[in-house]
Design an enzyme around this catalytic site. Structure first.
Site, PDB file in Angstrom:
ATOM      1  N   SER A 242       0.840  -1.200   0.000  1.00 45.68           N
ATOM      2  CA  SER A 242       0.000   0.000   0.000  1.00 45.68           C
ATOM      3  C   SER A 242       0.867   1.238   0.000  1.00 45.68           C
ATOM      4  O   SER A 242       1.989   1.229   0.525  1.00 45.68           O
ATOM      5  CB  SER A 242      -0.901   0.004   1.243  1.00 45.68           C
ATOM      6  OG  SER A 242      -1.541   1.257   1.393  1.00 45.68           O
TER       7      SER A 242
ATOM      8  N   TYR B  91      -1.373  -1.103  10.150  1.00 45.65           N
ATOM      9  CA  TYR B  91      -1.563  -1.373   8.720  1.00 45.65           C
ATOM     10  C   TYR B  91      -0.329  -0.955   7.916  1.00 45.65           C
ATOM     11  O   TYR B  91       0.181  -1.727   7.099  1.00 45.65           O
ATOM     12  CB  TYR B  91      -2.794  -0.631   8.229  1.00 45.65           C
ATOM     13  CG  TYR B  91      -3.118  -0.831   6.762  1.00 45.65           C
ATOM     14  CD1 TYR B  91      -3.695  -2.014   6.316  1.00 45.65           C
ATOM     15  CD2 TYR B  91      -2.881   0.178   5.829  1.00 45.65           C
ATOM     16  CE1 TYR B  91      -4.020  -2.195   4.981  1.00 45.65           C
ATOM     17  CE2 TYR B  91      -3.195   0.008   4.495  1.00 45.65           C
ATOM     18  CZ  TYR B  91      -3.771  -1.179   4.073  1.00 45.65           C
ATOM     19  OH  TYR B  91      -4.079  -1.362   2.740  1.00 45.65           O
TER      20      TYR B  91
END
Length: 257
Positions: A149, A164
């Site tokens: 990401s 995350y």
């Protein structure tokens, strides 16, 4: 029916608005066999059946908990049995899409949240890659494509926060190290780092938050799942045979380096 030579194995591929379903459909449209692995066994079978009927390719759905080694081994064995029976072509690509986020401020996180996010994203990528890699090495051709990401590169700033971003950063290191280690086998390992994508992963976000995210992207919008799927498809193609250990940014210009 298209000529089918290889199977793409995808984790986290049952959400109707998800990257996984779009990617599975992309592979099927190119004549690949498709394996759908997800926590929801019934949904996995349903998506696989829909793809088989629409594209005329072999497709198989099975349950997997990517954070649980026994579950991953069971899923791999089920796929291998399909290949051995001639119901699927050999595995040619593994796409590690399964992931979760947790938009919790750091001081409000718990060790349970940390482990859960790290296990699904990073440990899941490790376990699934390890389970399916031997078959690809044996055949001398394969592709592992890992979902990281832009949050890993920017230190958050989209929706997911510290756990995350940390898990997605671990995937980048894993990708490079594995790519280097197996570079002579014919199997490549690459990662993609999407920015904001129009999916359901940002559960709980408000319209105001979504508008703010889009406003911070130079292109002025979030990505479609199809745009992500097309890049994954390229990385799995023969044309990407000289790419390994790379990170492909798909973020609309929100992070440039």
């Amino acid at each position: 029916m298209k000529q089918i030579q290889r199977t793409a194995v995808l984790t986290g591929a049952t959400s109707p608005r998800g990257i996984g379903v779009s990617t599975a459909r992309h592979f099927a449209s190119e004549g690949w066999g498709v394996v759908i692995l997800d926590l929801d066994h019934a949904a996995s079978e349903h998506v696989a059946q829909d793809i088989a009927e629409e594209f005329g390719v072999p497709a198989f759905g099975h349950r997997i908990d990517v954070a649980d080694e026994a579950s991953v081994i069971t899923a791999q064995a089920a796929v291998a049995a399909q290949v051995a029976a001639g119901d699927l072509p050999p595995t040619g690509a593994v796409v590690n899409i399964a992931g979760i986020t947790s938009p919790v401020d750091f001081l409000e996180t718990t060790l349970e949240i940390w482990h859960k996010v790290m296990n699904v994203n990073a440990t899941g990528t490790y376990l699934v890659s390890k389970a399916f890699l031997p078959e690809m090495i044996e055949s001398g051709w394969g592709r592992i494509i890992n979902m990281s990401s832009v949050s890993a590169q920017r230190g958050g700033g989209v929706f997911g926060k510290v756990p995350y971003s940390s898990a997605k950063a671990a995937i980048l290191g894993f990708t490079k190290a594995l790519a280097r280690e197996i570079s002579a086998t014919g199997v490549t390992v690459n990662a993609i780092t999407p920015g904001a994508v129009d999916t359901n992963i940002r559960v709980g976000s408000t319209d105001e938050q979504e508008a703010a995210i889009a406003a911070g992207i130079p292109i002025g919008r979030t990505a479609t799942t199809g745009e992500i799927a097309s890049v994954i498809g390229f990385l799995a193609s023969d044309g990407a045979s000289y790419l390994t250990g790379t990170t492909i940014d798909i973020n609309g210009g929100s992070h440039m380096h």
